[in-house]
Design a protein around this motif. Sequence first.
Motif, PDB file in Angstrom:
ATOM      1  N   PHE A  41       0.781  -1.238   0.000  1.00  0.00           N
ATOM      2  CA  PHE A  41       0.000   0.000   0.000  1.00  0.00           C
ATOM      3  C   PHE A  41       0.812   1.287   0.000  1.00  0.00           C
ATOM      4  O   PHE A  41       0.423   2.235  -0.672  1.00  0.00           O
ATOM      5  N   PRO A  42       1.929   1.372   0.710  1.00  0.00           N
ATOM      6  CA  PRO A  42       2.703   2.622   0.598  1.00  0.00           C
ATOM      7  C   PRO A  42       3.104   2.923  -0.854  1.00  0.00           C
ATOM      8  O   PRO A  42       3.058   4.077  -1.282  1.00  0.00           O
ATOM      9  N   PHE A  43       3.425   1.884  -1.618  1.00  0.00           N
ATOM     10  CA  PHE A  43       3.752   2.076  -3.032  1.00  0.00           C
ATOM     11  C   PHE A  43       2.545   2.607  -3.798  1.00  0.00           C
ATOM     12  O   PHE A  43       2.652   3.566  -4.559  1.00  0.00           O
ATOM     13  N   TYR A  44       1.366   1.987  -3.602  1.00  0.00           N
ATOM     14  CA  TYR A  44       0.167   2.429  -4.318  1.00  0.00           C
ATOM     15  C   TYR A  44      -0.158   3.882  -3.981  1.00  0.00           C
ATOM     16  O   TYR A  44      -0.485   4.668  -4.865  1.00  0.00           O
ATOM     17  N   GLU A  45      -0.094   4.212  -2.696  1.00  0.00           N
ATOM     18  CA  GLU A  45      -0.423   5.575  -2.274  1.00  0.00           C
ATOM     19  C   GLU A  45       0.493   6.601  -2.940  1.00  0.00           C
ATOM     20  O   GLU A  45       0.029   7.645  -3.404  1.00  0.00           O
ATOM     21  N   LYS A  46       1.771   6.280  -3.010  1.00  0.00           N
ATOM     22  CA  LYS A  46       2.731   7.199  -3.615  1.00  0.00           C
ATOM     23  C   LYS A  46       2.587   7.226  -5.143  1.00  0.00           C
ATOM     24  O   LYS A  46       2.509   8.301  -5.748  1.00  0.00           O
ATOM     25  N   LEU A  48       0.109   6.536  -7.055  1.00  0.00           N
ATOM     26  CA  LEU A  48      -1.161   7.091  -7.515  1.00  0.00           C
ATOM     27  C   LEU A  48      -1.452   8.473  -6.939  1.00  0.00           C
ATOM     28  O   LEU A  48      -2.501   9.042  -7.226  1.00  0.00           O
ATOM     29  N   SER A  49      -0.530   9.006  -6.125  1.00  0.00           N
ATOM     30  CA  SER A  49      -0.740  10.310  -5.460  1.00  0.00           C
ATOM     31  C   SER A  49      -2.138  10.358  -4.840  1.00  0.00           C
ATOM     32  O   SER A  49      -2.913  11.275  -5.091  1.00  0.00           O
ATOM     33  N   LEU A  50      -2.450   9.341  -4.044  1.00  0.00           N
ATOM     34  CA  LEU A  50      -3.799   9.238  -3.480  1.00  0.00           C
ATOM     35  C   LEU A  50      -4.078  10.343  -2.471  1.00  0.00           C
ATOM     36  O   LEU A  50      -3.199  10.747  -1.719  1.00  0.00           O
ATOM     37  N   SER A  51      -5.328  10.797  -2.482  1.00  0.00           N
ATOM     38  CA  SER A  51      -5.801  11.732  -1.466  1.00  0.00           C
ATOM     39  C   SER A  51      -7.135  11.204  -0.945  1.00  0.00           C
ATOM     40  O   SER A  51      -7.784  10.375  -1.597  1.00  0.00           O
ATOM     41  N   LYS A  52      -7.545  11.695   0.209  1.00  0.00           N
ATOM     42  CA  LYS A  52      -8.794  11.220   0.810  1.00  0.00           C
ATOM     43  C   LYS A  52     -10.010  11.643  -0.022  1.00  0.00           C
ATOM     44  O   LYS A  52     -11.109  11.156   0.189  1.00  0.00           O
ATOM     45  N   ASP A  53      -9.823  12.543  -0.990  1.00  0.00           N
ATOM     46  CA  ASP A  53     -10.913  12.964  -1.875  1.00  0.00           C
ATOM     47  C   ASP A  53     -11.115  12.009  -3.056  1.00  0.00           C
ATOM     48  O   ASP A  53     -12.101  12.126  -3.780  1.00  0.00           O
ATOM     49  N   ASP A  54     -10.174  11.110  -3.265  1.00  0.00           N
ATOM     50  CA  ASP A  54     -10.274  10.207  -4.405  1.00  0.00           C
ATOM     51  C   ASP A  54     -11.453   9.254  -4.264  1.00  0.00           C
ATOM     52  O   ASP A  54     -11.802   8.825  -3.166  1.00  0.00           O
ATOM     53  N   LYS A  55     -12.059   8.942  -5.403  1.00  0.00           N
ATOM     54  CA  LYS A  55     -13.058   7.881  -5.478  1.00  0.00           C
ATOM     55  C   LYS A  55     -12.442   6.792  -6.341  1.00  0.00           C
ATOM     56  O   LYS A  55     -12.165   7.000  -7.523  1.00  0.00           O
ATOM     57  N   ILE A  56     -12.216   5.634  -5.734  1.00  0.00           N
ATOM     58  CA  ILE A  56     -11.449   4.556  -6.353  1.00  0.00           C
ATOM     59  C   ILE A  56     -12.380   3.428  -6.766  1.00  0.00           C
ATOM     60  O   ILE A  56     -13.246   3.008  -5.992  1.00  0.00           O
ATOM     61  N   LEU A  57     -12.177   2.916  -7.985  1.00  0.00           N
ATOM     62  CA  LEU A  57     -12.838   1.694  -8.428  1.00  0.00           C
ATOM     63  C   LEU A  57     -11.786   0.604  -8.428  1.00  0.00           C
ATOM     64  O   LEU A  57     -10.766   0.724  -9.110  1.00  0.00           O
ATOM     65  N   GLU A  58     -12.014  -0.449  -7.625  1.00  0.00           N
ATOM     66  CA  GLU A  58     -11.145  -1.610  -7.729  1.00  0.00           C
ATOM     67  C   GLU A  58     -11.818  -2.574  -8.692  1.00  0.00           C
ATOM     68  O   GLU A  58     -12.814  -3.211  -8.370  1.00  0.00           O
ATOM     69  N   ALA A  59     -11.279  -2.660  -9.900  1.00  0.00           N
ATOM     70  CA  ALA A  59     -11.853  -3.489 -10.954  1.00  0.00           C
ATOM     71  C   ALA A  59     -11.281  -4.902 -10.830  1.00  0.00           C
ATOM     72  O   ALA A  59     -10.069  -5.079 -10.835  1.00  0.00           O
ATOM     73  N   GLY A  60     -12.165  -5.871 -10.710  1.00  0.00           N
ATOM     74  CA  GLY A  60     -11.718  -7.246 -10.463  1.00  0.00           C
ATOM     75  C   GLY A  60     -11.282  -7.382  -9.015  1.00  0.00           C
ATOM     76  O   GLY A  60     -10.189  -7.843  -8.723  1.00  0.00           O
ATOM     77  N   CYS A  61     -12.156  -6.976  -8.094  1.00  0.00           N
ATOM     78  CA  CYS A  61     -11.784  -6.881  -6.677  1.00  0.00           C
ATOM     79  C   CYS A  61     -11.706  -8.221  -5.968  1.00  0.00           C
ATOM     80  O   CYS A  61     -11.225  -8.284  -4.830  1.00  0.00           O
ATOM     81  N   GLY A  62     -12.165  -9.305  -6.602  1.00  0.00           N
ATOM     82  CA  GLY A  62     -12.108 -10.601  -5.929  1.00  0.00           C
ATOM     83  C   GLY A  62     -12.886 -10.573  -4.627  1.00  0.00           C
ATOM     84  O   GLY A  62     -14.035 -10.149  -4.593  1.00  0.00           O
ATOM     85  N   ILE A  63     -12.245 -10.982  -3.544  1.00  0.00           N
ATOM     86  CA  ILE A  63     -12.927 -11.011  -2.244  1.00  0.00           C
ATOM     87  C   ILE A  63     -12.743  -9.703  -1.473  1.00  0.00           C
ATOM     88  O   ILE A  63     -13.072  -9.620  -0.298  1.00  0.00           O
ATOM     89  N   GLY A  64     -12.220  -8.681  -2.131  1.00  0.00           N
ATOM     90  CA  GLY A  64     -12.215  -7.335  -1.558  1.00  0.00           C
ATOM     91  C   GLY A  64     -11.076  -6.999  -0.618  1.00  0.00           C
ATOM     92  O   GLY A  64     -11.164  -6.024   0.118  1.00  0.00           O
ATOM     93  N   SER A  65      -9.999  -7.762  -0.632  1.00  0.00           N
ATOM     94  CA  SER A  65      -8.892  -7.489   0.299  1.00  0.00           C
ATOM     95  C   SER A  65      -8.287  -6.109   0.104  1.00  0.00           C
ATOM     96  O   SER A  65      -8.008  -5.406   1.066  1.00  0.00           O
ATOM     97  N   TYR A  66      -8.080  -5.707  -1.160  1.00  0.00           N
ATOM     98  CA  TYR A  66      -7.518  -4.377  -1.427  1.00  0.00           C
ATOM     99  C   TYR A  66      -8.545  -3.300  -1.142  1.00  0.00           C
ATOM    100  O   TYR A  66      -8.215  -2.252  -0.590  1.00  0.00           O
ATOM    101  N   SER A  67      -9.801  -3.552  -1.499  1.00  0.00           N
ATOM    102  CA  SER A  67     -10.863  -2.589  -1.204  1.00  0.00           C
ATOM    103  C   SER A  67     -10.937  -2.300   0.293  1.00  0.00           C
ATOM    104  O   SER A  67     -11.040  -1.146   0.709  1.00  0.00           O
ATOM    105  N   ARG A  68     -10.875  -3.359   1.107  1.00  0.00           N
ATOM    106  CA  ARG A  68     -10.938  -3.165   2.556  1.00  0.00           C
ATOM    107  C   ARG A  68      -9.737  -2.374   3.058  1.00  0.00           C
ATOM    108  O   ARG A  68      -9.866  -1.521   3.932  1.00  0.00           O
TER     109      ARG A  68
END
Length: 169
Positions: A41-46, A48-68
């Motif tokens: 996750f630290p890699f993804y956050e950096k 993707l320059s994530l901010s708390k305002d982002d609305k993220i679609l996890e496409a092919g989320c499987g059982i939702g581990s990344y979504s959670r």
Amino acid sequence: KMNTRANEFLKTDFGHEVYDEWYLGPGSYNFEAPEFVEKHFPFYEKALSLSKDDKILEAGCGIGSYSREFVRRGYHVVGMDLSPNFLAEAEKITQHENLEIEFILGDYNEMSFEEKFTVIFFEGSLFYQSKEGLISLLNRVHKALTPNGRVYFVHPNQLITNKQFPMSN
């Protein structure tokens, strides 16, 4: 017998019962282990320059581990998968962890969102059938993103894959 099962698996479409059974069983540890998900996750956050305002679609989320994990870190995420088996498991775990995530049953190759997401995230789930399929998918992804939206995906280098797994040709 093991070899027969592997051949059946190779012929199986994603979302098919055989794949779902494998993924929810022995395959789940490979991709869904919390320590594996958290580590990246630290890699993804950096990246993707994530901010708390982002609305993220996890496409092919499987059982939702990344979504959670996105939600635990304060991000808004929608999970999408074409497997009702995976989404049922995702809902069960998410409720057990007292998290709120919207899960959508659907195929991202057919998605028709119009400028809804700032980030579309494919973690090991970018699949398409042909060059035309990829172009169609990328057009759909583009329409689903806001003007400054970002996309994350991993795609194998076909030259390396063919050398490592010559039978995949």
